[in-house]
Enzyme design. Structure first.
Site, PDB file in Angstrom:
ATOM      1  N   GLU A  77       2.119  -7.068   8.749  1.00  0.00           N
ATOM      2  CA  GLU A  77       2.090  -5.991   9.113  1.00  0.00           C
ATOM      3  C   GLU A  77       1.277  -4.893   7.282  1.00  0.00           C
ATOM      4  O   GLU A  77       1.889  -4.746   6.491  1.00  0.00           O
ATOM      5  CB  GLU A  77       3.499  -4.907   9.005  1.00  0.00           C
ATOM      6  N   CYS A 127       2.370   3.907   7.074  1.00  0.00           N
ATOM      7  CA  CYS A 127       1.614   2.762   7.435  1.00  0.00           C
ATOM      8  C   CYS A 127       1.269   3.609   9.083  1.00  0.00           C
ATOM      9  O   CYS A 127      -0.446   3.505   9.394  1.00  0.00           O
ATOM     10  CB  CYS A 127       2.116   2.213   7.904  1.00  0.00           C
TER      11      CYS A 127
HETATM   12  P1  NAD Z   1       0.990  -4.270  -1.474  1.00  0.00           P
HETATM   13  O1  NAD Z   1       0.046  -5.216  -0.963  1.00  0.00           O
HETATM   14  O2  NAD Z   1       0.386  -4.274  -2.759  1.00  0.00           O
HETATM   15  O3  NAD Z   1       2.450  -5.370  -2.421  1.00  0.00           O
HETATM   16  C1  NAD Z   1       2.939  -5.459  -1.268  1.00  0.00           C
HETATM   17  C2  NAD Z   1       4.375  -6.404  -1.775  1.00  0.00           C
HETATM   18  O4  NAD Z   1       3.812  -7.964  -1.640  1.00  0.00           O
HETATM   19  C3  NAD Z   1       4.624  -5.896  -2.802  1.00  0.00           C
HETATM   20  O5  NAD Z   1       6.096  -6.451  -3.595  1.00  0.00           O
HETATM   21  C4  NAD Z   1       3.932  -7.541  -4.335  1.00  0.00           C
HETATM   22  O6  NAD Z   1       4.838  -7.651  -5.320  1.00  0.00           O
HETATM   23  C5  NAD Z   1       4.326  -8.446  -2.620  1.00  0.00           C
HETATM   24  N1  NAD Z   1       3.103  -9.653  -2.961  1.00  0.00           N
HETATM   25  C6  NAD Z   1       2.041  -9.262  -3.829  1.00  0.00           C
HETATM   26  N2  NAD Z   1       1.466 -10.637  -3.803  1.00  0.00           N
HETATM   27  C7  NAD Z   1       2.376 -11.453  -3.155  1.00  0.00           C
HETATM   28  C8  NAD Z   1       2.211 -13.132  -2.485  1.00  0.00           C
HETATM   29  N3  NAD Z   1       0.724 -13.748  -2.762  1.00  0.00           N
HETATM   30  N4  NAD Z   1       3.160 -13.495  -1.929  1.00  0.00           N
HETATM   31  C9  NAD Z   1       4.122 -12.142  -1.423  1.00  0.00           C
HETATM   32  N5  NAD Z   1       3.966 -11.426  -2.264  1.00  0.00           N
HETATM   33  C10 NAD Z   1       3.375 -11.095  -2.895  1.00  0.00           C
HETATM   34  O7  NAD Z   1       1.662  -3.273  -0.181  1.00  0.00           O
HETATM   35  P2  NAD Z   1       1.921  -2.020  -1.101  1.00  0.00           P
HETATM   36  O8  NAD Z   1       1.015  -1.004  -2.012  1.00  0.00           O
HETATM   37  O9  NAD Z   1       2.819  -2.431  -1.440  1.00  0.00           O
HETATM   38  O10 NAD Z   1       2.593  -1.594   0.467  1.00  0.00           O
HETATM   39  C11 NAD Z   1       1.426  -0.534   1.171  1.00  0.00           C
HETATM   40  C12 NAD Z   1       0.554  -0.970   1.829  1.00  0.00           C
HETATM   41  O11 NAD Z   1       2.253  -1.408   3.093  1.00  0.00           O
HETATM   42  C13 NAD Z   1      -0.374  -0.578   2.335  1.00  0.00           C
HETATM   43  O12 NAD Z   1      -1.363  -1.141   2.972  1.00  0.00           O
HETATM   44  C14 NAD Z   1       0.387   0.315   3.524  1.00  0.00           C
HETATM   45  O13 NAD Z   1      -0.728   0.736   5.117  1.00  0.00           O
HETATM   46  C15 NAD Z   1       0.985  -1.117   4.896  1.00  0.00           C
HETATM   47  N6  NAD Z   1       2.253  -0.897   5.027  1.00  0.00           N
HETATM   48  C16 NAD Z   1       2.392  -1.679   6.365  1.00  0.00           C
HETATM   49  C17 NAD Z   1       3.758  -1.193   7.131  1.00  0.00           C
HETATM   50  C18 NAD Z   1       3.188  -1.795   8.510  1.00  0.00           C
HETATM   51  O14 NAD Z   1       3.789  -1.802   9.760  1.00  0.00           O
HETATM   52  N7  NAD Z   1       1.430  -2.209   8.964  1.00  0.00           N
HETATM   53  C19 NAD Z   1       4.800  -0.077   6.964  1.00  0.00           C
HETATM   54  C20 NAD Z   1       4.354   0.093   5.890  1.00  0.00           C
HETATM   55  C21 NAD Z   1       3.064  -0.016   4.904  1.00  0.00           C
END
Ligand code: NAD
Length: 531
Positions: free
Chosen positions: A268, A302
């Protein structure tokens, strides 16, 4: 835009709510799966920047241990009758509603959102837990399927849990995103090892605490804390399925890793969501809708709207109505329902928002409302911002800002509106406004987005829990909610019982005759209208 007095109950003289005592925070922190001598990480409250919690940091070994315990616990959990799982989930539902103030305080303290925005997360958990508690048995029950040979083959589709699901959840909707994907995984008989974002881990740990109070056995759901670069590998190496919510860039990496391991993943991801105000829209309602669409959780949602396309013929009236409403929004830090817009969550979010707006303005964008940070209210506040005169070379034209910033464009007809709305690689959510329901639905079906709301911002589709929710294109793979949202956590197995031999020719019939008989049988089945 007006500002409220900064109202901060003085829990510890620090601007934190009274409910957040050090003892409570430590009790929640103790739920993290980490060794007793683990390193600690300090989080800060966005409203004020004061230290909030010292959390243990899990190592890759801690993650391995959590999975080992989860694998053992999953076996008896999968054998627990679904009626018993349902009871636990319905108790969790009641506990979340009854103790919502604790969650609201935590969400506001960790994320900086308003109480109104935080309350919507409580509502979401109520909807999701009730839905999967009451429908899981139907979704998961063995299904009779048409057999290879009618009447002679008895075929059943079974659903088995994947095993232990890894759930990586973000900071922007700390309760909703932490618990809702876990609920479906648990109801399907899986165990879960979850990595909530460190910034909002207390809220996630609170939901884990409540689920245990509701009766979930130990180790079926565990939480680890740490950077993706440190423990992401251990999560991926041990998971039987990966549920990831976050940015598109990280989602791509997760997809590559899941491909290497040949496990399934639901992703997502981000969006650059469009709202289309057609020429027959009710302008006042659309302006109210735009407020609801663009600024919840300071735009860190999001499915919030960052591109607003308005029919040329009503553009001026719509812009006047939208700007007037935006200027009336109140902004500030308040642990009650008095404020419309809250704070951003992290310094990196504030940096992105500031950079996107400054870049656009430098390149010729016009600011119709907002356009600046508000350090007088708190370190991470940024005004609800409306821009126009946007050009392709501006970063925010097609990059997700994830803040309270929306760009207004106009269009001549529905075809042009659709071409503009569909001009990014993203495809998460969209909103279409028209007084004509048939026209609205026809336009909606042609928008490249996993959910489209007519005369509503995002809550209509998001709250339609029986229907799938998720992204097309760069916005992701897989769906949450509905049957898709639980079946993805299962392996399908087909069991076919052949009652009478039917595929090889009986001894007394030659293969040639058998081929003719089967050919004729196929013709008869088609002529009889069989599927
Ligand atoms: P991000 O991708 O920077 O980080 C998300 C998480 O992933 C963090 O906890 C990070 O530690 C973890 N992570 C990083 N590398 C990883 C790996 N290799 N394996 C496992 N985990 C790992 O995202 P963010 O900036 O924290 O969140 C915001 C983003 O999330 C925005 O782009 C937003 O649109 C999206 N979002 C989408 C939805 C949806 O339902 N589509 C909902 C909420 C947020």
């Amino acid at each position: 835009m007006t500002t409220t007095d900064t109202i901060l109950p003085t829990g510890r003289g620090s601007g934190l709510p009274a409910s957040l005592t050090p003892a409570r925070i430590e009790r929640l922190a103790a739920r993290v799966s980490a060794s007793p001598d683990a390193a600690r990480v300090t989080t800060h409250a966005p409203y004020t920047g004061v230290p909030l919690a010292d959390l243990p940091v899990s190592t890759p070994d801690d993650v391995e241990d959590a999975f080992a315990r989860a694998h053992t616990a999953q076996k008896s959990w999968a054998a627990t009758p679904i009626a018993q799982r349902k009871k636990i989930l319905l108790r969790f539902h009641d506990l979340v509603l009854a103790r919502q103030d604790e969650a609201l305080d935590l969400m506001q303290a960790e994320n900086g959102k308003t109480r109104r925005d935080a309350f919507l997360e409580v509502v979401d958990i109520g909807i999701v837990s009730r839905y999967y508690a009451r429908t899981a048995a139907k979704h998961l029950s063995p299904k009779r399927r048409r057999g290879a040979i009618p009447l002679l083959t008895h075929t059943t589709e079974l659903r088995h849990p994947k095993g232990v699901v890894a759930v990586v959840s973000p900071w922007n909707y700390p309760l909703s995103m932490a618990a809702s994907d876990v609920i479906a995984a648990l109801m399907a008989g899986n165990a879960v090892v979850q990595k909530p974002d460190t910034q909002t881990a207390l809220t996630a740990l609170w939901s884990l605490d409540l689920m245990h109070e509701a009766g979930l056995p130990a180790d079926v759901w565990q939480m680890v804390i740490g950077r993706g670069s440190s423990i992401g590998g251990a999560l991926m190496d041990n998971a039987d399925y990966m549920m990831f919510t976050g940015s598109t860039a990280t989602g791509r990496q997760i997809a590559r890793d899941a491909g290497e391991r040949l496990i399934g993943a639901s992703l997502e991801l981000g969006g650059k969501n469009a709202m289309l105000v057609l020429d027959d829209a009710d302008i006042d309602k659309a302006a109210d809708g735009a407020i609801a669409a663009c600024f919840p959780s300071a735009g860190q949602l999001c499915v919030s709207i960052e591109r607003l396309y308005v029919a040329e013929s009503i553009r001026d009236k719509f812009v006047a109505a939208f700007v007037a409403r935006t200027e009336k929004l109140t902004m500030g830090a308040a642990y009650d329902y008095s404020v419309d817009v809250g704070s951003l969550t992290t310094a990196s979010q504030l940096k992105t928002v500031t950079e996107h707006v400054d870049d656009a303005v430098t390149k010729g964008a016009t600011v119709l409302a907002g356009g600046k940070a508000r350090p007088d209210l708190g370190p991470l506040f940024y005004e609800p911002t409306i821009l126009t005169d946007i050009t392709y070379d501006m970063t925010l034209y097609d990059h997700e800002t994830f803040g309270p910033v929306v760009s207004i464009y106009s269009f001549r007809d529905d075809e042009e509106a659709l071409a503009l709305a569909n001009s990014t690689q993203y495809g998460l959510n969209a909103s279409v406004w028209s007084r004509n329901a048939a026209r609205g639905r026809a336009v909606a079906a042609r928008v490249h987005a996993g959910t489209v709301n007519i005369n509503e911002a995002f809550a209509a589709a998001w709250g339609s829990i029986d229907a799938p929710m998720g992204g097309m294109g760069d916005s992701g793979l897989g769906r949450r909610h509905g049957a898709d949202g639980i079946l993805k956590y299962t392996e399908a197995q087909t069991v076919a019982h052949q009652r009478i031999q039917g595929f090889t020719p009986p001894a007394r019939i030659s293969p040639e005759t058998w081929a003719v008989l089967l050919t004729n049988a196929l013709k008869v089945m088609k002529a009889a209208g069989m599927r």
